[in-house]
Design an enzyme around this catalytic site. Structure first.
Site, mmCIF file in Angstrom:
data_model
loop_
_atom_site.group_PDB
_atom_site.id
_atom_site.type_symbol
_atom_site.label_atom_id
_atom_site.label_comp_id
_atom_site.label_asym_id
_atom_site.label_seq_id
_atom_site.Cartn_x
_atom_site.Cartn_y
_atom_site.Cartn_z
ATOM 1 N N ARG A 155 -69.162 -35.293 -65.740
ATOM 2 C CA ARG A 155 -68.432 -36.123 -66.702
ATOM 3 C C ARG A 155 -67.055 -36.404 -66.124
ATOM 4 O O ARG A 155 -66.405 -35.485 -65.616
ATOM 5 C CB ARG A 155 -68.252 -35.379 -68.030
ATOM 6 C CG ARG A 155 -69.551 -35.130 -68.764
ATOM 7 C CD ARG A 155 -69.368 -34.030 -69.776
ATOM 8 N NE ARG A 155 -68.940 -32.779 -69.144
ATOM 9 C CZ ARG A 155 -68.518 -31.711 -69.795
ATOM 10 N NH1 ARG A 155 -68.439 -31.727 -71.090
ATOM 11 N NH2 ARG A 155 -68.163 -30.608 -69.145
ATOM 12 N N ALA A 271 -68.480 -39.873 -84.258
ATOM 13 C CA ALA A 271 -68.494 -41.296 -84.631
ATOM 14 C C ALA A 271 -67.147 -41.942 -84.313
ATOM 15 O O ALA A 271 -66.147 -41.264 -84.193
ATOM 16 C CB ALA A 271 -68.782 -41.417 -86.119
ATOM 17 N N GLY A 276 -68.153 -45.945 -73.935
ATOM 18 C CA GLY A 276 -67.782 -46.899 -72.882
ATOM 19 C C GLY A 276 -67.942 -46.204 -71.554
ATOM 20 O O GLY A 276 -68.706 -45.254 -71.420
ATOM 21 N N CYS A 279 -70.915 -45.422 -67.010
ATOM 22 C CA CYS A 279 -72.240 -44.798 -66.951
ATOM 23 C C CYS A 279 -73.129 -45.206 -68.113
ATOM 24 O O CYS A 279 -74.127 -45.890 -67.907
ATOM 25 C CB CYS A 279 -72.078 -43.291 -66.884
ATOM 26 S SG CYS A 279 -71.127 -42.785 -65.458
HETATM 27 C C1 UGA Z 1 -71.610 -39.459 -68.700
HETATM 28 C C2 UGA Z 1 -72.482 -38.217 -68.895
HETATM 29 O O1 UGA Z 1 -71.968 -37.436 -69.974
HETATM 30 C C3 UGA Z 1 -72.543 -37.383 -67.614
HETATM 31 O O2 UGA Z 1 -73.423 -36.285 -67.795
HETATM 32 C C4 UGA Z 1 -73.047 -38.270 -66.468
HETATM 33 O O3 UGA Z 1 -73.087 -37.582 -65.235
HETATM 34 C C5 UGA Z 1 -72.121 -39.465 -66.314
HETATM 35 O O4 UGA Z 1 -72.098 -40.197 -67.558
HETATM 36 C C6 UGA Z 1 -72.636 -40.327 -65.189
HETATM 37 O O5 UGA Z 1 -73.742 -40.864 -65.312
HETATM 38 O O6 UGA Z 1 -71.986 -40.419 -64.152
HETATM 39 P P1 UGA Z 1 -68.968 -39.959 -68.674
HETATM 40 O O7 UGA Z 1 -69.337 -41.387 -68.531
HETATM 41 O O8 UGA Z 1 -67.924 -39.369 -67.805
HETATM 42 O O9 UGA Z 1 -70.273 -39.027 -68.463
HETATM 43 O O10 UGA Z 1 -68.472 -39.779 -70.165
HETATM 44 P P2 UGA Z 1 -68.915 -39.000 -71.479
HETATM 45 O O11 UGA Z 1 -68.083 -37.812 -71.674
HETATM 46 O O12 UGA Z 1 -70.365 -38.793 -71.505
HETATM 47 O O13 UGA Z 1 -68.517 -40.079 -72.591
HETATM 48 C C7 UGA Z 1 -69.068 -41.398 -72.594
HETATM 49 C C8 UGA Z 1 -68.510 -42.212 -73.738
HETATM 50 O O14 UGA Z 1 -69.050 -41.789 -74.974
HETATM 51 C C9 UGA Z 1 -66.999 -42.171 -73.898
HETATM 52 O O15 UGA Z 1 -66.537 -43.482 -74.160
HETATM 53 C C10 UGA Z 1 -66.793 -41.291 -75.113
HETATM 54 O O16 UGA Z 1 -65.594 -41.578 -75.815
HETATM 55 C C11 UGA Z 1 -68.017 -41.638 -75.939
HETATM 56 N N1 UGA Z 1 -68.425 -40.587 -76.883
HETATM 57 C C12 UGA Z 1 -68.788 -39.364 -76.406
HETATM 58 C C13 UGA Z 1 -68.488 -40.867 -78.232
HETATM 59 O O17 UGA Z 1 -68.185 -41.987 -78.697
HETATM 60 N N2 UGA Z 1 -68.915 -39.885 -79.096
HETATM 61 C C14 UGA Z 1 -69.269 -38.657 -78.661
HETATM 62 O O18 UGA Z 1 -69.663 -37.806 -79.496
HETATM 63 C C15 UGA Z 1 -69.194 -38.384 -77.278
#
Ligand code: UGA
Length: 449
Positions: A155, A271, A276, A279
């Site tokens: 992440r 929520a 975004g 990934c």
């Molecule tokens: C994501 C995955 O979590 C990783 O396991 C994966 O390796 C990575 O993509 C990748 O494919 O390289 P990342 O994009 O760094 O990681 O971000 P996340 O922490 O997963 O969050 C993604 C989005 O979802 C962010 O915009 C975050 O604000 C949003 N989010 C996350 C929510 O709106 N609600 C949540 O409960 C969690």
């Protein structure tokens, strides 16, 4: 072991630096000469916690080097990690031209057998194409190539910690020999034989990660299936949040209680403005596209994607209801990065918010601890403030778009004093609605009455 990393973006740099810290000798290359020069001058081109420390240490120990001569890097390693970008095309399909380019380059430049590993996120069946390309462009088959898939689950923001303390390592291989090489590469990580910059030698004693040996197709699928499932979870929570608003429930209460069931889990049920980053949005599209091309309908992913796009509209419904006219209003946007602890703004919901605010004629004042520089290149007419309190001065409304700690712990008494109107629209549910109201704020968030 001698390892080559092609592509010095976020995945390549974290992979290269952490494997060097684990004792391997790593040769990194990138077609962007400026990036290589920067790295050779000791600078890190992205903001990722602890990465500078790991790189500095590995460089001092001469375990990592950077060159723009791809041939030299390719010949130096026994194993090659492909870490180049796979951006989405207009159709949602992943653009694999960089992978194809690198495959031809490896085939041309290699003089000895190599294990070539897909580290970039790629759709299923890419391994087969990669193997074909390597064979087709090799010098009359004189050099033999094996292929493996080793998806990353890092992440952004916690990538170094995730690399050193993974919950699983997935390797898709086609032979026992390939599996043995992959085991050797990850042995120091599994046995915790490295200097951990995150815990400074005091790593938590959680159980060691499992190294899962699978077929190449399974490994490719695991990556897309995991990311898409997490995206589904977020969109599910967002629909529950809409229901809560209509019925009078509280989404935080509902998702917390749901998450206490270990079969569901508390994570990724937050929520708000939705997901975004580089990934989830592209991986979900690529997975839908892949399923479509082989005749499998994946409607639930299409729905998750649609729900996510509608989050911005839902936010603007709230903005219009509270603010009435946007034109001519001074609006503070707190948070530009797609999530906290990164300077990455790719597919960040905040950028969509800023774009719409500008379209409607607002005067936008934005603040973010890391992402101002990158955002300025896209929106030069926004007023940027390092200090969030400056962004709030004279503002008719404050919009919270990223869950940075500095915003979570903001002194709203202080901030509110300088605002033209005490109005906060919280796209990340960071504050207690009661407390905000007690401080005299009109406060709107997602899924909370
Ligand atoms: C994501 C995955 O979590 C990783 O396991 C994966 O390796 C990575 O993509 C990748 O494919 O390289 P990342 O994009 O760094 O990681 O971000 P996340 O922490 O997963 O969050 C993604 C989005 O979802 C962010 O915009 C975050 O604000 C949003 N989010 C996350 C929510 O709106 N609600 C949540 O409960 C969690």
């Amino acid at each position: 072991m001698r390892l080559t990393v092609i592509g010095c973006g976020y995945v390549g740099l974290v992979t290269g630096a952490c494997l060097a810290a684990a004792g391997h000798e790593v040769f990194c290359t990138d077609i962007d000469k400026k990036r290589i020069d920067l790295l050779n001058s000791g600078k890190v081109p992205i903001y990722e916690e602890h990465l500078d420390e790991v790189l500095k240490r590995a460089t001092a120990q001469k375990k990592i080097s950077f060159t723009d001569d791809a041939g030299e890097a390719i010949r130096a390693g026994e194993v090659i990690f492909i870490c180049v970008g796979t951006p989405p095309k207009e159709t949602g399909e992943a653009d694999l031209s960089a992978i194809d380019h690198v495959a031809r380059q490896i085939a041309r430049e290699a003089r000895t057998p190599k294990l070539v590993i897909e580290k970039s996120t790629v759709p299923a069946l890419t391994g087969v194409q990669l193997q074909k390309a390597l064979a087709a462009y090799s010098r009359g088959g004189a050099v033999k190539f094996a292929v493996a898939s080793n998806p990353e689950f890092l992440r952004e923001g916690t990538a170094v910690e995730d690399f050193f303390h993974p919950d699983r390592i997935v390797v898709g291989v086609e032979s026992e020999k390939g599996a043995a090489v992959m085991r050797e590469i990850y042995e120091p990580i599994l046995d915790r034989k490295f200097h951990c910059p995150v815990h400074g030698g005091n790593c938590p004693k959680d159980p060691n990660a499992e190294l899962l040996i699978t077929t190449i197709s399974s490994a490719e699928l695991i990556k897309h299936a995991s990311n898409s499932f997490l995206a589904l979870k977020i969109s599910y929570a967002n629909v529950i949040s809409d229901l809560c608003e209509r019925i009078g429930g509280d989404v935080e209460e509902v998702t917390r209680a749901m998450g206490l069931d270990p079969r569901i889990g508390t994570q990724f049920l937050k929520a708000g403005l939705g997901f975004g980053g580089f990934c989830f949005p592209k991986d979900i599209q690529a997975f839908i596209h892949l399923a479509g091309t082989i005749g499998v309908e994946f409607d639930m992913l299409k729905a998750a994607e649609r729900v996510n796009k509608q989050r911005i509209d839902r936010f603007f419904e709230k903005i219009h209801k509270a603010l009435w006219v946007v034109k001519g209003k001074k609006i503070a946007v707190l948070g530009l990065a797609f999530k906290a602890n990164t300077d990455d703004i790719r597919f960040a919901p905040a950028l969509e918010v800023v774009r719409k605010l500008q379209e409607e004629g607002a005067e936008v004042h934005a603040s973010d601890p890391q992402a101002i520089g990158r955002t300025r290149e896209i929106f030069p007419h926004v007023c940027y403030h390092e200090d969030p309190y400056k962004a709030l001065e004279g503002a008719d409304a404050a919009l919270i778009c990223t869950e940075w700690k500095i915003f979570r712990t903001l002194d709203w008494e202080k901030g509110g004093r300088s605002m033209a109107r005490r109005l906060v629209l919280d796209g990340r549910n960071l504050y207690d609605p009661k407390k905000m109201q007690q401080m005299g704020f009109e406060y709107h968030s997602f899924g909370r009455a």
